[in-house]
Design a protein around this motif. Sequence first.
Motif, PDB file in Angstrom:
ATOM      1  N   ASN A 203       0.802  -1.221   0.000  1.00 58.09           N
ATOM      2  CA  ASN A 203       0.000   0.000   0.000  1.00 58.09           C
ATOM      3  C   ASN A 203       0.838   1.275   0.000  1.00 58.09           C
ATOM      4  OD1 ASN A 203      -2.736  -0.780  -0.153  1.00 58.09           O
ATOM      5  ND2 ASN A 203      -2.677  -1.494   1.974  1.00 58.09           N
ATOM      6  N   HIS A 204       2.176   1.107  -0.008  1.00 58.01           N
ATOM      7  CA  HIS A 204       3.096   2.250  -0.029  1.00 58.01           C
ATOM      8  C   HIS A 204       2.838   3.205   1.143  1.00 58.01           C
ATOM      9  CE1 HIS A 204       4.174   0.752  -3.958  1.00 58.01           C
ATOM     10  NE2 HIS A 204       2.912   0.860  -4.348  1.00 58.01           N
ATOM     11  N   LEU A 205       2.592   2.615   2.303  1.00 58.10           N
ATOM     12  CA  LEU A 205       2.401   3.413   3.509  1.00 58.10           C
ATOM     13  C   LEU A 205       3.741   3.943   3.991  1.00 58.10           C
ATOM     14  CD1 LEU A 205      -0.135   1.125   5.413  1.00 58.10           C
ATOM     15  CD2 LEU A 205      -0.637   3.091   3.938  1.00 58.10           C
ATOM     16  N   GLN A 206       3.698   5.039   4.706  1.00 63.30           N
ATOM     17  CA  GLN A 206       4.935   5.646   5.191  1.00 63.30           C
ATOM     18  C   GLN A 206       5.493   4.876   6.383  1.00 63.30           C
ATOM     19  OE1 GLN A 206       4.352   9.884   5.926  1.00 63.30           O
ATOM     20  NE2 GLN A 206       4.817  10.328   3.778  1.00 63.30           N
ATOM     21  N   LEU A 207       6.825   4.858   6.446  1.00 63.58           N
ATOM     22  CA  LEU A 207       7.555   4.259   7.555  1.00 63.58           C
ATOM     23  C   LEU A 207       8.358   5.364   8.226  1.00 63.58           C
ATOM     24  CD1 LEU A 207       8.944   1.123   5.681  1.00 63.58           C
ATOM     25  CD2 LEU A 207       6.871   1.250   7.066  1.00 63.58           C
ATOM     26  N   ASN A 208       8.178   5.532   9.520  1.00 68.55           N
ATOM     27  CA  ASN A 208       8.836   6.621  10.253  1.00 68.55           C
ATOM     28  C   ASN A 208       8.553   7.974   9.592  1.00 68.55           C
ATOM     29  OD1 ASN A 208       9.861   4.600  11.826  1.00 68.55           O
ATOM     30  ND2 ASN A 208      11.968   4.769  11.081  1.00 68.55           N
ATOM     31  N   GLY A 209       7.350   8.101   9.008  1.00 71.28           N
ATOM     32  CA  GLY A 209       6.970   9.353   8.371  1.00 71.28           C
ATOM     33  C   GLY A 209       7.564   9.568   7.006  1.00 71.28           C
ATOM     34  N   LYS A 210       8.207   8.540   6.424  1.00 73.65           N
ATOM     35  CA  LYS A 210       8.851   8.662   5.118  1.00 73.65           C
ATOM     36  C   LYS A 210       8.362   7.549   4.196  1.00 73.65           C
ATOM     37  CE  LYS A 210      13.090  10.242   7.446  1.00 73.65           C
ATOM     38  NZ  LYS A 210      14.540   9.956   7.643  1.00 73.65           N
ATOM     39  N   SER A 211       8.614   7.723   2.917  1.00 71.59           N
ATOM     40  CA  SER A 211       8.210   6.702   1.954  1.00 71.59           C
ATOM     41  C   SER A 211       9.078   5.448   2.060  1.00 71.59           C
ATOM     42  CB  SER A 211       8.273   7.246   0.529  1.00 71.59           C
ATOM     43  OG  SER A 211       9.598   7.667   0.217  1.00 71.59           O
ATOM     44  N   GLU A 212      10.287   5.610   2.595  1.00 74.96           N
ATOM     45  CA  GLU A 212      11.182   4.475   2.774  1.00 74.96           C
ATOM     46  C   GLU A 212      12.167   4.799   3.880  1.00 74.96           C
ATOM     47  OE1 GLU A 212      14.673   5.498  -0.482  1.00 74.96           O
ATOM     48  OE2 GLU A 212      13.063   4.129  -1.048  1.00 74.96           O
ATOM     49  N   VAL A 213      12.764   3.760   4.411  1.00 78.35           N
ATOM     50  CA  VAL A 213      13.806   3.916   5.426  1.00 78.35           C
ATOM     51  C   VAL A 213      15.045   3.201   4.916  1.00 78.35           C
ATOM     52  CG1 VAL A 213      14.547   3.309   7.772  1.00 78.35           C
ATOM     53  CG2 VAL A 213      12.214   4.130   7.368  1.00 78.35           C
ATOM     54  N   VAL A 214      16.171   3.900   4.915  1.00 76.47           N
ATOM     55  CA  VAL A 214      17.445   3.313   4.491  1.00 76.47           C
ATOM     56  C   VAL A 214      18.395   3.374   5.673  1.00 76.47           C
ATOM     57  CG1 VAL A 214      19.384   3.458   2.897  1.00 76.47           C
ATOM     58  CG2 VAL A 214      17.075   4.017   2.095  1.00 76.47           C
ATOM     59  N   ALA A 215      19.020   2.236   5.980  1.00 76.06           N
ATOM     60  CA  ALA A 215      19.926   2.180   7.126  1.00 76.06           C
ATOM     61  C   ALA A 215      20.944   1.071   6.929  1.00 76.06           C
ATOM     62  CB  ALA A 215      19.147   1.947   8.417  1.00 76.06           C
ATOM     63  N   MET A 216      22.076   1.209   7.589  1.00 78.80           N
ATOM     64  CA  MET A 216      23.066   0.138   7.600  1.00 78.80           C
ATOM     65  C   MET A 216      22.553  -0.998   8.482  1.00 78.80           C
ATOM     66  SD  MET A 216      25.304   1.456   5.632  1.00 78.80           S
ATOM     67  CE  MET A 216      26.706   0.336   5.805  1.00 78.80           C
ATOM     68  N   GLY A 217      22.987  -2.196   8.189  1.00 80.20           N
ATOM     69  CA  GLY A 217      22.533  -3.348   8.951  1.00 80.20           C
ATOM     70  C   GLY A 217      22.758  -3.207  10.439  1.00 80.20           C
ATOM     71  N   ALA A 218      23.898  -2.611  10.807  1.00 81.21           N
ATOM     72  CA  ALA A 218      24.211  -2.437  12.222  1.00 81.21           C
ATOM     73  C   ALA A 218      23.268  -1.465  12.897  1.00 81.21           C
ATOM     74  CB  ALA A 218      25.652  -1.969  12.379  1.00 81.21           C
ATOM     75  N   ASP A 219      22.608  -0.599  12.109  1.00 81.00           N
ATOM     76  CA  ASP A 219      21.743   0.434  12.675  1.00 81.00           C
ATOM     77  C   ASP A 219      20.265   0.107  12.578  1.00 81.00           C
ATOM     78  OD1 ASP A 219      24.031   1.977  13.176  1.00 81.00           O
ATOM     79  OD2 ASP A 219      23.995   2.793  11.130  1.00 81.00           O
ATOM     80  N   LEU A 220      19.918  -1.016  11.966  1.00 77.95           N
ATOM     81  CA  LEU A 220      18.506  -1.373  11.869  1.00 77.95           C
ATOM     82  C   LEU A 220      17.957  -1.660  13.261  1.00 77.95           C
ATOM     83  CD1 LEU A 220      18.241  -3.690   8.728  1.00 77.95           C
ATOM     84  CD2 LEU A 220      17.063  -1.516   9.096  1.00 77.95           C
ATOM     85  N   ASP A 221      16.950  -0.904  13.662  1.00 86.05           N
ATOM     86  CA  ASP A 221      16.416  -1.034  15.005  1.00 86.05           C
ATOM     87  C   ASP A 221      14.918  -1.312  14.965  1.00 86.05           C
ATOM     88  OD1 ASP A 221      15.954  -1.004  17.682  1.00 86.05           O
ATOM     89  OD2 ASP A 221      16.297   1.138  17.956  1.00 86.05           O
ATOM     90  N   GLN A 222      14.140  -0.303  14.602  1.00 86.44           N
ATOM     91  CA  GLN A 222      12.706  -0.475  14.491  1.00 86.44           C
ATOM     92  C   GLN A 222      12.148   0.580  13.541  1.00 86.44           C
ATOM     93  OE1 GLN A 222      11.507  -0.051  18.596  1.00 86.44           O
ATOM     94  NE2 GLN A 222      11.261   2.159  18.433  1.00 86.44           N
ATOM     95  N   VAL A 223      10.999   0.263  12.964  1.00 91.96           N
ATOM     96  CA  VAL A 223      10.304   1.224  12.116  1.00 91.96           C
ATOM     97  C   VAL A 223       8.864   1.307  12.599  1.00 91.96           C
ATOM     98  CG1 VAL A 223      11.758   0.879  10.091  1.00 91.96           C
ATOM     99  CG2 VAL A 223       9.730  -0.540  10.395  1.00 91.96           C
ATOM    100  N   GLU A 224       8.259   2.451  12.364  1.00 89.13           N
ATOM    101  CA  GLU A 224       6.871   2.670  12.773  1.00 89.13           C
ATOM    102  C   GLU A 224       6.001   2.825  11.536  1.00 89.13           C
ATOM    103  OE1 GLU A 224       5.086   5.388  16.173  1.00 89.13           O
ATOM    104  OE2 GLU A 224       5.286   6.559  14.313  1.00 89.13           O
TER     105      GLU A 224
END
Length: 360
Positions: free
Chosen positions: A323-344
């Motif tokens: 549905n292309h819903l926003q994640l953390n208020g954005k269209s996408e979240v980009v992060a390094m593997g070490a920094d992947l924590d949680q998304v809303e």
Amino acid sequence: ICLRVSNLQAYPCNNASKLRAEHPDWFMKQEDGSTASIYTWAFDLENPELQTYIIDAMKFYVARLKVDGFRVDAPNWNDFPNWNPDLQYRPSYSETGGIRLFDRARAELHKLNADIMLYTEPSDPAYRRMFDVNYAYGELWLYDDLLSWHRAPYRMFDNPTLKRADARSARIWFQDLRAANPLGAKTIHQVDSHDSFWARTPGMEFRREQFGPDGYRALFFTVAMLDSGLMQYPTAEQGNEDFVKRVLSLRSSTAEIVNGRCYYLLPEVSSDSVFAVGWKGPSGWVFPMTNFSEETVKVLIRLKNSEFDWKPNARYEAVDIFNHLQLNGKSEVVAMGADLDQVEIELKPLQSALLAVRQK
């Protein structure tokens, strides 16, 4: 193959039966000596001659017509003893004769075609050994629980003393069911089936009628994204055809679902009303999820888990591909593997998402 022999009392017809006349010992007996029946005369599936008769019929279809599978209706239907005094085995053996019958049938059919598939209604472990796939009747009660708040009031048959299953407990139940079944057991999930019509009033036979189009879509998305297979009852999708096509297209084109493994308890989510599972693929994960609450929820999907095995120095992109819903208020979240924590993500009532977290 139809071996149903009609009981005249239940279905008026010609009561003459060649099988009953020539093989009375193939039928169950009641304690008074009369032929047993439910809505048809009851075959004794423990009878070795009847087993051979049925297996020979199946072998004919495989050898002559190249049939590659059989769907078996209710092999456990006659679940009562056979009180025929001439039996060479215990009366109670007839209750589970279907198990021995299809143990034999599987072995014989595989001599003709090792790829023959057997599909049946019972979903308990006893009928998982000889059948390749089984119906999902044992899980249908969960759908009623998940959408109990969304049902038409006059359709509710509620016991207020029983606690209903929520999405979190439903995930645990699916995980426990997998652990209880034989390794590799496959369940064909469905929203509607020929048996879900029983005891339904006109206009309330389909789930789309019982729960409304949005309730049906929530259930269909959830069921379609589970492991094993999906059975769609014809016409059940009326009014939702485009939605069903989109879900099926996504399921068949998402590599993690096609080739990966399904995890019922991953990811961890912050809401008890959100049903989610995780699919692991070679380059990442996808997480189908649906909000079964009557309220909009902001749900946290926790991605910091050793099970996910993120590569610390690799870049990952998280995006809702449904549905292309926003994640953390954005269209996408980009992060390094070490920094992947949680998304809303915010989900409206009965809204679904398919969160994909993949290495870029």
